[in-house]
Design a protein around this motif. Structure first.
Motif, short mmCIF file in Angstrom:
data_model
loop_
_atom_site.label_atom_id
_atom_site.label_comp_id
_atom_site.label_asym_id
_atom_site.label_seq_id
_atom_site.Cartn_x
_atom_site.Cartn_y
_atom_site.Cartn_z
N ALA A 298 -1.73 6.64 11.35
CA ALA A 298 -1.02 5.58 10.63
C ALA A 298 -0.94 4.32 11.48
CB ALA A 298 0.37 6.06 10.24
N ALA A 299 -0.71 4.49 12.78
CA ALA A 299 -0.67 3.33 13.67
C ALA A 299 -2.02 2.63 13.71
CB ALA A 299 -0.24 3.77 15.07
N ARG A 300 -3.10 3.40 13.73
CA ARG A 300 -4.44 2.79 13.73
C ARG A 300 -4.71 2.03 12.44
NH1 ARG A 300 -9.18 6.70 15.24
NH2 ARG A 300 -10.25 4.71 14.82
N ILE A 301 -4.23 2.58 11.32
CA ILE A 301 -4.42 1.90 10.03
C ILE A 301 -3.67 0.58 10.03
CG2 ILE A 301 -3.91 2.04 7.56
CD1 ILE A 301 -4.46 5.04 7.72
N ARG A 302 -2.42 0.59 10.52
CA ARG A 302 -1.65 -0.66 10.58
C ARG A 302 -2.32 -1.68 11.50
NH1 ARG A 302 2.57 3.06 11.18
NH2 ARG A 302 2.80 2.47 13.38
N GLU A 303 -2.84 -1.18 12.64
CA GLU A 303 -3.52 -2.08 13.58
C GLU A 303 -4.78 -2.69 12.95
OE1 GLU A 303 -5.63 -1.90 18.01
OE2 GLU A 303 -4.66 -0.13 17.15
N GLU A 304 -5.56 -1.88 12.26
CA GLU A 304 -6.78 -2.38 11.63
C GLU A 304 -6.44 -3.36 10.51
OE1 GLU A 304 -11.01 -2.44 11.55
OE2 GLU A 304 -9.57 -1.51 12.95
N ALA A 305 -5.38 -3.08 9.76
CA ALA A 305 -4.97 -4.00 8.71
C ALA A 305 -4.52 -5.33 9.30
CB ALA A 305 -3.84 -3.37 7.89
N GLY A 306 -3.82 -5.28 10.42
CA GLY A 306 -3.39 -6.52 11.06
C GLY A 306 -4.56 -7.35 11.53
N LYS A 307 -5.61 -6.69 12.05
CA LYS A 307 -6.79 -7.43 12.51
C LYS A 307 -7.45 -8.20 11.38
CE LYS A 307 -8.07 -4.35 16.33
NZ LYS A 307 -9.12 -3.43 16.84
N HIS A 308 -7.44 -7.65 10.17
CA HIS A 308 -8.14 -8.26 9.05
C HIS A 308 -7.18 -8.93 8.06
CE1 HIS A 308 -11.06 -5.32 10.64
NE2 HIS A 308 -11.97 -6.19 10.25
N HIS A 309 -5.94 -9.14 8.50
CA HIS A 309 -4.95 -9.89 7.71
C HIS A 309 -4.70 -9.25 6.35
CE1 HIS A 309 -5.39 -12.96 10.79
NE2 HIS A 309 -6.70 -12.97 10.58
N VAL A 310 -4.67 -7.94 6.31
CA VAL A 310 -4.30 -7.21 5.10
C VAL A 310 -2.78 -7.09 5.07
CG1 VAL A 310 -4.52 -5.04 3.83
CG2 VAL A 310 -6.47 -5.94 5.10
N PRO A 311 -2.11 -7.49 3.98
CA PRO A 311 -0.64 -7.42 3.92
C PRO A 311 -0.12 -6.00 4.16
CG PRO A 311 -1.50 -8.72 2.10
CD PRO A 311 -2.68 -8.08 2.75
N ILE A 312 0.98 -5.89 4.91
CA ILE A 312 1.62 -4.61 5.20
C ILE A 312 3.03 -4.66 4.64
CG2 ILE A 312 2.37 -3.02 7.01
CD1 ILE A 312 0.15 -4.10 8.78
N LEU A 313 3.37 -3.68 3.80
CA LEU A 313 4.68 -3.63 3.16
C LEU A 313 5.38 -2.33 3.53
CD1 LEU A 313 6.73 -4.78 1.09
CD2 LEU A 313 5.50 -3.47 -0.66
N GLU A 314 6.63 -2.46 4.00
CA GLU A 314 7.42 -1.29 4.31
C GLU A 314 8.11 -0.81 3.04
OE1 GLU A 314 10.09 -1.92 7.51
OE2 GLU A 314 8.55 -2.61 8.91
N ALA A 315 7.70 0.37 2.57
CA ALA A 315 8.29 0.99 1.39
C ALA A 315 8.25 2.50 1.60
CB ALA A 315 7.55 0.59 0.12
N PRO A 316 9.20 3.03 2.38
CA PRO A 316 9.15 4.45 2.79
C PRO A 316 9.00 5.44 1.64
CG PRO A 316 10.78 3.28 4.07
CD PRO A 316 10.31 2.31 3.01
N PRO A 317 9.80 5.39 0.56
CA PRO A 317 9.63 6.40 -0.51
C PRO A 317 8.24 6.35 -1.14
CG PRO A 317 11.73 5.27 -0.74
CD PRO A 317 10.95 4.50 0.28
N LEU A 318 7.74 5.12 -1.39
CA LEU A 318 6.41 5.00 -2.00
C LEU A 318 5.33 5.48 -1.04
CD1 LEU A 318 4.61 4.07 -4.30
CD2 LEU A 318 4.66 1.75 -3.33
#
Length: 378
Positions: A298-318
């Motif tokens: 999950a950390a790698r996915i967030r890091e890769e998304a940050g590199k390519h400016h993909v929006p990240i949304l915190e929504a724990p239940p979803l």
């Protein structure tokens, strides 16, 4: 009868056996293909070198026939002249020799590619055993090679004889021409003979290469028992199975990570889970999960998304519901349509704000995730 059938070599060799044979230096070979490539390369090189090559050879011949009286009295002059002529010979013939060597190496590469094996250099006493040598001389392979060689020599001999017979009148007429005209006529006859003999060699190659490939794969054929044993060894080894699973997981992980830059949003837990969603209107019926992972992944996915400016949304239940109930490249459950629709609407508003300015949109809160889909509340 079934046991006899299992012991007969009727099955094609497996990739594992082919690879093992290659590692041991057993590869298909065709001497005729190598000889044909050397012949064509030599003829092509001589034709391309042309007059310059002829002048070089003429000068070498003149230098070798030129007499110097010092050669009879001074051994040093003889040695110097010999070394000088040797150097000139090597330098003059170097282009042709390099082409011949390259062609000789290219012939085997056409059939089996590059291979380096030192097993052939290992001393084997069976090679000097007279009985083994005699057995090889009278084997079926030796007899087939003998028949093939005799047929090839007979074919090329007939072709050469036919060429000479057709050119007999022209050869006798060479004495009636001047030296220059005679040389040109002789060169024309040689080129014609070369082309006809090359065509004969090509015919031999077209017959020999398929035969050598058939012979190679026939020698490596396996019995059904050998195939069963190989499958048992491959599938029964836990290390092999673990290695295969590890490689499959790594390939799937790389493919998944390569999809993250194309995602529309990454929904997070925020640290334990991360799920990347993608939706293309007109081509997709519903949003799909293109990547998901827990903890380190999950950390790698967030890091890769940050590199390519993909929006990240915190929504724990979803994030928990998507991770638990959706597989890769699978559409989201119908029960999560509304929640994901709110997320995508927020993402589109955020992109419009980043490109045009205005009031920054508020991230959605309290998304409608059914309690039965959330592992925490289910």
């Amino acid at each position: 009868m079934a046991e006899e059938s299992d012991l007969e070599k009727t099955e094609s060799p497996s990739p594992r056996k082919l690879e093992k044979a290659r590692e041991e230096g057993q590869v298909p070979q065709s001497r005729e293909l190598s000889a044909f490539m050397v012949l064509m390369a030599s003829g092509g090189a001589i034709w391309m070198l042309g007059d310059g090559f002829a002048v070089t050879l003429t000068e070498m011949l003149r230098a070798g026939l030129r007499f110097d009286h010092r050669l009879a009295t001074d051994p040093g002059v003889l040695m110097n002249k010999t070394m000088h002529q040797l150097g000139d010979t090597i330098f003059g013939l170097a282009p042709l020799l390099l082409v011949i060597v390259a062609a000789a190496l290219a012939g085997p590469l056409v059939l089996h590619g590059w291979i380096f094996n030192t097993k052939a250099l290992t001393p084997q006493f069976s090679r000097i055993n007279p009985l083994s040598g005699l057995k090889r001389m009278v084997s079926v392979d030796s007899l087939s090679e003998l028949v093939k060689s005799l047929a090839k020599v007979s074919l090329l001999g007939l072709i050469a004889g036919w060429v000479m017979w057709k050119a007999l009148d022209a050869l006798f007429a060479l004495g009636l021409h001047s030296v220059e005209d005679g040389a040109r006529e002789m060169a024309h006859l040689l080129v014609k003979a070369f082309l006809v003999i090359s065509a004969g060699m090509l015919f031999v190659v077209l017959l020999d290469v398929p035969y050598q490939l058939w012979r190679y794969y026939t020698k490596l054929k396996m019995t059904r028992e050998e195939i069963r044993q190989e499958v048992k060894e491959s599938e029964g080894d836990p290390h092999v199975k673990a290695r295969i699973r590890s490689m499959q997981r790594e390939v799937a992980r790389r493919r998944m990570m390569s999809e993250i830059p194309t995602a529309d949003v990454v929904v997070t837990n925020p640290t334990h889970y991360a799920v990347a969603l993608k939706y293309s209107e007109g081509t997709m019926r519903a949003p799909r999960v293109v990547a998901k992972g827990a903890d380190l992944l999950a950390a790698r996915i967030r890091e890769e998304a940050g590199k390519h400016h993909v929006p990240i949304l915190e929504a724990p239940p979803l994030a928990r519901a998507l991770y638990r109930h959706t597989e890769l490249e699978q559409e989201i459950p119908v029960a999560l349509y509304t929640a994901v629709a709110e997320v995508l609407a927020y993402v589109y508003q955020l992109k419009r704000y980043q490109s045009s300015g205005g009031e920054r949109p508020q991230a959605p809160a309290d998304l409608p995730v059914p309690p039965e889909l959330d592992p925490v509340t289910a």
